[in-house]
Design a protein around this motif. Structure first.
Motif, PDB file in Angstrom:
ATOM      1  N   LEU A  98     -92.442  24.205 -46.465  1.00 35.82           N
ATOM      2  CA  LEU A  98     -93.881  24.226 -46.717  1.00 35.82           C
ATOM      3  C   LEU A  98     -94.476  22.825 -46.762  1.00 35.82           C
ATOM      4  CD1 LEU A  98     -94.200  27.055 -49.393  1.00 35.82           C
ATOM      5  CD2 LEU A  98     -94.840  27.149 -46.981  1.00 35.82           C
ATOM      6  N   VAL A  99     -93.663  21.844 -47.061  1.00 35.69           N
ATOM      7  CA  VAL A  99     -94.168  20.477 -47.160  1.00 35.69           C
ATOM      8  C   VAL A  99     -93.866  19.639 -45.913  1.00 35.69           C
ATOM      9  CG1 VAL A  99     -94.137  20.421 -49.675  1.00 35.69           C
ATOM     10  CG2 VAL A  99     -92.104  19.732 -48.415  1.00 35.69           C
ATOM     11  N   ASP A 100     -93.485  20.268 -44.801  1.00 35.97           N
ATOM     12  CA  ASP A 100     -93.201  19.528 -43.572  1.00 35.97           C
ATOM     13  C   ASP A 100     -94.359  18.619 -43.184  1.00 35.97           C
ATOM     14  OD1 ASP A 100     -90.631  20.274 -43.074  1.00 35.97           O
ATOM     15  OD2 ASP A 100     -91.078  21.576 -41.375  1.00 35.97           O
ATOM     16  N   GLY A 101     -95.577  19.104 -43.332  1.00 34.86           N
ATOM     17  CA  GLY A 101     -96.748  18.328 -42.934  1.00 34.86           C
ATOM     18  C   GLY A 101     -96.970  17.088 -43.757  1.00 34.86           C
ATOM     19  N   TRP A 102     -96.312  16.980 -44.892  1.00 36.23           N
ATOM     20  CA  TRP A 102     -96.513  15.825 -45.762  1.00 36.23           C
ATOM     21  C   TRP A 102     -95.268  14.949 -45.867  1.00 36.23           C
ATOM     22  CZ3 TRP A 102    -101.351  15.043 -46.146  1.00 36.23           C
ATOM     23  CH2 TRP A 102    -102.218  16.111 -46.086  1.00 36.23           C
ATOM     24  N   LYS A 103     -94.231  15.284 -45.123  1.00 30.92           N
ATOM     25  CA  LYS A 103     -93.039  14.435 -45.102  1.00 30.92           C
ATOM     26  C   LYS A 103     -93.358  13.196 -44.268  1.00 30.92           C
ATOM     27  CE  LYS A 103     -89.672  18.136 -45.612  1.00 30.92           C
ATOM     28  NZ  LYS A 103     -88.636  18.928 -44.918  1.00 30.92           N
ATOM     29  N   MET A 104     -93.028  12.042 -44.801  1.00 35.20           N
ATOM     30  CA  MET A 104     -93.392  10.788 -44.145  1.00 35.20           C
ATOM     31  C   MET A 104     -92.452  10.394 -43.007  1.00 35.20           C
ATOM     32  SD  MET A 104     -96.227   9.809 -45.304  1.00 35.20           S
ATOM     33  CE  MET A 104     -96.330   8.140 -44.692  1.00 35.20           C
ATOM     34  N   ASN A 105     -91.338  11.064 -42.846  1.00 37.51           N
ATOM     35  CA  ASN A 105     -90.413  10.771 -41.765  1.00 37.51           C
ATOM     36  C   ASN A 105     -90.437  11.935 -40.777  1.00 37.51           C
ATOM     37  OD1 ASN A 105     -88.277  10.300 -40.046  1.00 37.51           O
ATOM     38  ND2 ASN A 105     -86.780   9.913 -41.662  1.00 37.51           N
ATOM     39  N   PRO A 106     -90.979  11.733 -39.565  1.00 43.95           N
ATOM     40  CA  PRO A 106     -91.029  12.820 -38.587  1.00 43.95           C
ATOM     41  C   PRO A 106     -89.662  13.396 -38.204  1.00 43.95           C
ATOM     42  CG  PRO A 106     -92.531  11.082 -37.958  1.00 43.95           C
ATOM     43  CD  PRO A 106     -91.706  10.558 -39.101  1.00 43.95           C
ATOM     44  N   LEU A 107     -88.589  12.654 -38.440  1.00 49.29           N
ATOM     45  CA  LEU A 107     -87.251  13.205 -38.179  1.00 49.29           C
ATOM     46  C   LEU A 107     -86.891  14.272 -39.206  1.00 49.29           C
ATOM     47  CD1 LEU A 107     -85.057  10.129 -37.170  1.00 49.29           C
ATOM     48  CD2 LEU A 107     -86.089  11.847 -35.688  1.00 49.29           C
ATOM     49  N   ASN A 108     -87.623  14.357 -40.300  1.00 55.35           N
ATOM     50  CA  ASN A 108     -87.352  15.364 -41.324  1.00 55.35           C
ATOM     51  C   ASN A 108     -88.178  16.630 -41.147  1.00 55.35           C
ATOM     52  OD1 ASN A 108     -85.412  13.839 -42.582  1.00 55.35           O
ATOM     53  ND2 ASN A 108     -86.851  12.867 -43.967  1.00 55.35           N
ATOM     54  N   GLN A 113     -87.450   2.332 -36.009  1.00 51.66           N
ATOM     55  CA  GLN A 113     -88.334   3.335 -35.402  1.00 51.66           C
ATOM     56  C   GLN A 113     -88.919   4.279 -36.457  1.00 51.66           C
ATOM     57  OE1 GLN A 113     -89.505   3.252 -32.344  1.00 51.66           O
ATOM     58  NE2 GLN A 113     -88.277   1.408 -32.084  1.00 51.66           N
ATOM     59  N   ILE A 114     -88.131   4.615 -37.450  1.00 51.28           N
ATOM     60  CA  ILE A 114     -88.625   5.477 -38.534  1.00 51.28           C
ATOM     61  C   ILE A 114     -89.709   4.741 -39.322  1.00 51.28           C
ATOM     62  CG2 ILE A 114     -87.995   6.563 -40.727  1.00 51.28           C
ATOM     63  CD1 ILE A 114     -85.238   7.200 -39.384  1.00 51.28           C
ATOM     64  N   ALA A 115     -89.497   3.460 -39.593  1.00 48.54           N
ATOM     65  CA  ALA A 115     -90.498   2.669 -40.325  1.00 48.54           C
ATOM     66  C   ALA A 115     -91.806   2.591 -39.538  1.00 48.54           C
ATOM     67  CB  ALA A 115     -89.964   1.268 -40.601  1.00 48.54           C
ATOM     68  N   LEU A 116     -91.720   2.389 -38.226  1.00 47.19           N
ATOM     69  CA  LEU A 116     -92.928   2.351 -37.398  1.00 47.19           C
ATOM     70  C   LEU A 116     -93.643   3.706 -37.401  1.00 47.19           C
ATOM     71  CD1 LEU A 116     -91.611   0.252 -34.372  1.00 47.19           C
ATOM     72  CD2 LEU A 116     -93.231  -0.481 -36.131  1.00 47.19           C
ATOM     73  N   ALA A 117     -92.865   4.774 -37.345  1.00 39.45           N
ATOM     74  CA  ALA A 117     -93.461   6.117 -37.380  1.00 39.45           C
ATOM     75  C   ALA A 117     -94.136   6.378 -38.726  1.00 39.45           C
ATOM     76  CB  ALA A 117     -92.390   7.168 -37.104  1.00 39.45           C
ATOM     77  N   LYS A 118     -93.528   5.907 -39.796  1.00 40.15           N
ATOM     78  CA  LYS A 118     -94.131   6.073 -41.126  1.00 40.15           C
ATOM     79  C   LYS A 118     -95.450   5.316 -41.222  1.00 40.15           C
ATOM     80  CE  LYS A 118     -89.951   6.942 -43.835  1.00 40.15           C
ATOM     81  NZ  LYS A 118     -89.070   6.445 -44.908  1.00 40.15           N
ATOM     82  N   GLN A 119     -95.506   4.115 -40.644  1.00 42.60           N
ATOM     83  CA  GLN A 119     -96.754   3.353 -40.624  1.00 42.60           C
ATOM     84  C   GLN A 119     -97.834   4.113 -39.858  1.00 42.60           C
ATOM     85  OE1 GLN A 119     -95.838  -0.449 -38.896  1.00 42.60           O
ATOM     86  NE2 GLN A 119     -94.954  -1.272 -40.783  1.00 42.60           N
TER      87      GLN A 119
END
Length: 184
Positions: free
Chosen positions: A49-59, A118-124
């Motif tokens: 349910l919280v997928d939309g608010w996870k800050m890492n798109p790999l999650n 890449q994860i850090a850039l995606a989080k930004q």
């Protein structure tokens, strides 16, 4: 909501301990493994349910299917979308994630630093998107505040706040999808 689906292929130089390497790589990022046959693997993350608010798109909910045909790995990466930000915005992250898998399997290269970058850039990028949605909500709140003062309708004020957030999210996702934005 739009989904992301992309296919990749690369040649495996050495078949020795391929399954162990695949398992190590994906379990490092908390993917679960399901073996379908001798030459087919699926790594996945379940929906939340919280997928939309996870800050890492790999999650986010995803499925990576790998089919081994002699020395070729055919990989399909699928992310169904999370009802917030379209996964199309993170194409570069997903492509680099699979590219680092190739480097790990064929060159025994360390993938953790590259993937972490890449994860850090995606989080930004994701933070910027959420700030845009917050800006839309704020704009809707201001319009709603004035409408409530003019009309006395609390419903119009609430509607403006909702439309500010929802509208900014829809507009942003539309822009990402149309422009196929892949740069960070």
């Amino acid at each position: 909501m739009d989904f992301y689906r992309k296919s990749f292929e690369f040649v495996v130089d050495n078949q020795y301990d391929l399954e162990e390497k695949l398992t190590h790589y994906f379990e490092r990022y908390n993917f679960k493994k399901k073996r379908k046959s001798a030459n087919t693997f699926t790594f996945f993350k379940k929906s939340s349910l919280v997928d939309g608010w996870k800050m890492n798109p790999l999650n986010w909910e995803s499925r990576i299917t790998i089919i081994q045909n002699l020395d070729i790995l055919s990989i399909t990466y699928y992310v169904p979308g999370n009802m917030q930000i379209t996964p199309i915005a993170f194409q570069k992250l997903y492509a680099d994630f699979i590219g680092n898998l190739d480097l790990f399997i064929n060159g025994n290269q360390n993938f953790t630093e590259s993937n972490a970058l890449q994860i850090a850039l995606a989080k930004q990028k994701l933070t910027k998107y959420y700030l845009k949605v917050l800006l839309g909500i704020t704009f809707g709140f201001i319009i709603g505040f004035f409408l409530e003062k003019l009309t006395g309708s609390h419903f119009l004020a609430s509607l403006c706040v909702f439309l500010g957030g929802y509208g900014s999210l829809k507009l942003m996702n539309h822009n990402i999808t149309v422009n196929q934005t892949i740069s960070y």
